[in-house]
Design an enzyme around this catalytic site. Structure first.
Site, PDB file in Angstrom:
ATOM      1  N   HIS A 146     -14.402   9.378  -2.014  1.00  0.00           N
ATOM      2  CA  HIS A 146     -15.211   9.383  -3.228  1.00  0.00           C
ATOM      3  C   HIS A 146     -16.304  10.449  -3.173  1.00  0.00           C
ATOM      4  O   HIS A 146     -16.832  10.875  -4.215  1.00  0.00           O
ATOM      5  CB  HIS A 146     -15.841   8.003  -3.432  1.00  0.00           C
ATOM      6  CG  HIS A 146     -15.910   7.589  -4.870  1.00  0.00           C
ATOM      7  ND1 HIS A 146     -16.110   8.502  -5.889  1.00  0.00           N
ATOM      8  CD2 HIS A 146     -15.826   6.377  -5.468  1.00  0.00           C
ATOM      9  CE1 HIS A 146     -16.135   7.850  -7.056  1.00  0.00           C
ATOM     10  NE2 HIS A 146     -15.961   6.581  -6.823  1.00  0.00           N
ATOM     11  N   ALA A 147     -16.663  10.917  -1.986  1.00  0.00           N
ATOM     12  CA  ALA A 147     -17.651  11.991  -1.879  1.00  0.00           C
ATOM     13  C   ALA A 147     -17.122  13.292  -2.455  1.00  0.00           C
ATOM     14  O   ALA A 147     -17.887  14.158  -2.882  1.00  0.00           O
ATOM     15  CB  ALA A 147     -18.051  12.197  -0.416  1.00  0.00           C
TER      16      ALA A 147
END
Length: 503
Positions: A146-147
């Site tokens: 998700h980063a």
């Protein structure tokens, strides 16, 4: 080198062995459309390798600042190896839907190596006994941290490895990619020092941008245009505690045309409102059957993209969020849809008043070291078990293609989503649309939901009841699109499946 934003970095800090913070998808493909009628793994490696230039996330890795004194950086990985990121497994016979659910849950539960580019593709062959699919189909289970992406930029990454026809024509233009050297510690610390000097000015600028929005919100509340009645902590449920390391996964697709028809029963309602009402009805039935339905409405956090037209291919997350009550306290499905629509309009007004982009910018103000320490302590002390949640679940909508897509010549026949859960939020519902279907997928902690088939059935029941109420006809048994309604799925997380290694 490109530094992560505070929002992107927060997903790195939240990562623990029990809470891997990757999102992903499960695409199912029919290889009969590929040249020769079949797809070999070496063809897949070649196909992906020719398209790596389509998304920067493919070959960038994290470099963390010592002691997390500042947010990490992206660099072009000097040791990139595509064969590490693309894997290949097969389901044992009979190769049914339940087995795929178990395998997806197992893959999703495993954290990725944060020292390599943060994505993995797993080809799952052997889908030979799923009703509605021809024998020989395969799945592509993707994981991307998700980063690196949010739902919208993830669509860009997916587009890089899909074609609009089965011809497998390589992309035009030469690949200009080149690796970078690893930065030294002194350089990272120096950058951290200068960033800290600029932090006070960033705080002043962000607060200054938010003041007009706060004034607008206050005026809207005073005039009665916006209500603060639902701005309170959510009720505690089984999904709002410390999570384990194990997951379950399933997906329930429906006809998109039915959803669009159902929204017409409430003036101004949207497809998102219908989906939120269906999720609310599903949660109501699931918890009520266990004698655990709270008196107050459960709430969902719904991400809002603040990605501008020129930022569609940018790395990372450009999202804000709103919290919407799901109407789980309302038995009548049509009344629940009205309630959800009104609540969603109110939540949007609140978010728009302050400014979704401004709210997202506030994530930049938390010092990196403090953010990482707070995330680790929150998990270590089990704080999620001791307080009421801010929201009960997440419902995130990712729009997909309306035209057929092809991967290595194989036609995509279905697309579902996976997403992370974490302490205090053990259930997430990614909504993926593709072609003429829209699917409610869900990822959950296995200890919180040992019977995912029961929740899948509750979603089908909720959809059927809302369809009957909005279209004024007797409720059908279930109007789900195959293959998910194939032989009633047992569970990726039911007790007997644990012995098979379900994750």
């Amino acid at each position: 080198m490109l530094q992560l934003s505070g929002q992107d970095a927060s997903f790195v800090y939240l990562e623990t062995p029990h809470t891997p913070m990757h999102i992903g998808s499960v695409g199912i493909y029919d290889p009969s459309t590929a040249p020769g009628g079949f797809v070999r793994f070496k063809d897949i490696l070649k196909f992906i390798g020719e398209r790596l230039q389509g998304a920067r996330s493919f070959r960038q890795r994290l470099v963390r600042v010592p002691f997390d004194l500042d947010h990490p950086y992206w660099i072009e990985d000097p040791e990139f190896d595509i064969e590490y990121h693309v894997r290949h497994i097969a389901l044992p016979k009979p190769g049914d839907w339940r087995q795929l659910c178990i395998q997806v849950a197992r893959l999703h539960a495993r954290p990725m190596d944060l020292n390599k580019p943060l994505w993995e593709f797993t080809i799952v062959e052997g889908l030979d006994n799923v009703e509605g699919l021809p024998p020989g189909c395969f799945a592509l289970v993707s994981k991307v941290h998700h980063a690196a992406i949010d739902g919208m930029s993830g669509v860009e990454m997916s587009a890089a490895v899909h074609d609009l026809d089965p011809g497998m024509t390589p992309p035009e233009g030469e690949d200009q990619w080149g690796p970078e050297d690893m930065p030294n510690v002194a350089d990272l610390l120096m950058r951290s020092y200068f960033n800290s000097l600029r932090q006070p000015m960033k705080i002043v600028e962000t607060i200054g941008r938010s003041l007009p929005g706060m004034a607008k919100l206050t005026a809207s509340v005073s005039k009665g245009d916006v209500s603060l009645a639902n701005t309170k902590m959510a009720p505690k449920t089984r999904f709002n505690a410390k999570v384990s390391a194990h997951r379950v996964w399933d997906a329930v697709p429906f006809k998109l045309a039915d959803v669009r028809a159902m929204k017409e029963a409430v003036p101004g309602a949207t497809v998102n409102d219908v989906i939120l009402a269906v999720v609310g009805g599903g949660l109501r039935k699931y918890l009520d059957d266990k004698g655990e339905l709270p008196v107050e409405s459960l709430t969902a956090m719904a991400p809002i993209s603040v990605r501008g037209e020129g930022e569609k291919a940018a790395l990372g997350n450009l999202v804000s969020a709103m919290v919407v009550p799901l109407g789980t306290q309302i038995a009548d499905p049509l009344e629940r849809l009205r309630y959800v629509h009104e609540a969603a309009v109110n939540s949007k007004e609140m978010t728009n008043a302050v400014g979704a982009r401004t709210l997202a910018d506030y994530s930049q103000l938390v010092p990196a070291g403090l953010a990482g320490l707070a995330a680790r302590l929150y998990t270590r002390v089990g704080a999620a078990n001791a307080h009421a949640p801010v929201y009960n679940t997440v419902v995130t909508n990712v729009p997909g293609s309306r035209v057929p897509m092809y991967f290595c010549g194989a036609k995509m026949v279905a697309m579902y989503g996976t997403a992370p859960v974490f302490d205090s939020m053990g259930l997430i519902n990614p909504i993926y649309s593709y072609g003429d279907t829209i699917a409610i997928s869900f990822t959950c902690d296995r200890a919180m939901m040992p019977d995912p088939d029961a929740y899948a059935d509750a979603l089908r029941h909720s959809f059927a009841a809302l369809k009957a109420a909005t279209m004024d006809r007797p409720a059908p048994v279930a109007e789900a699109v195959k293959p998910v309604t194939a032989k009633k799925p047992t569970a990726a997380g039911r007790k007997p499946a644990v012995k098979q290694g379900a994750a």
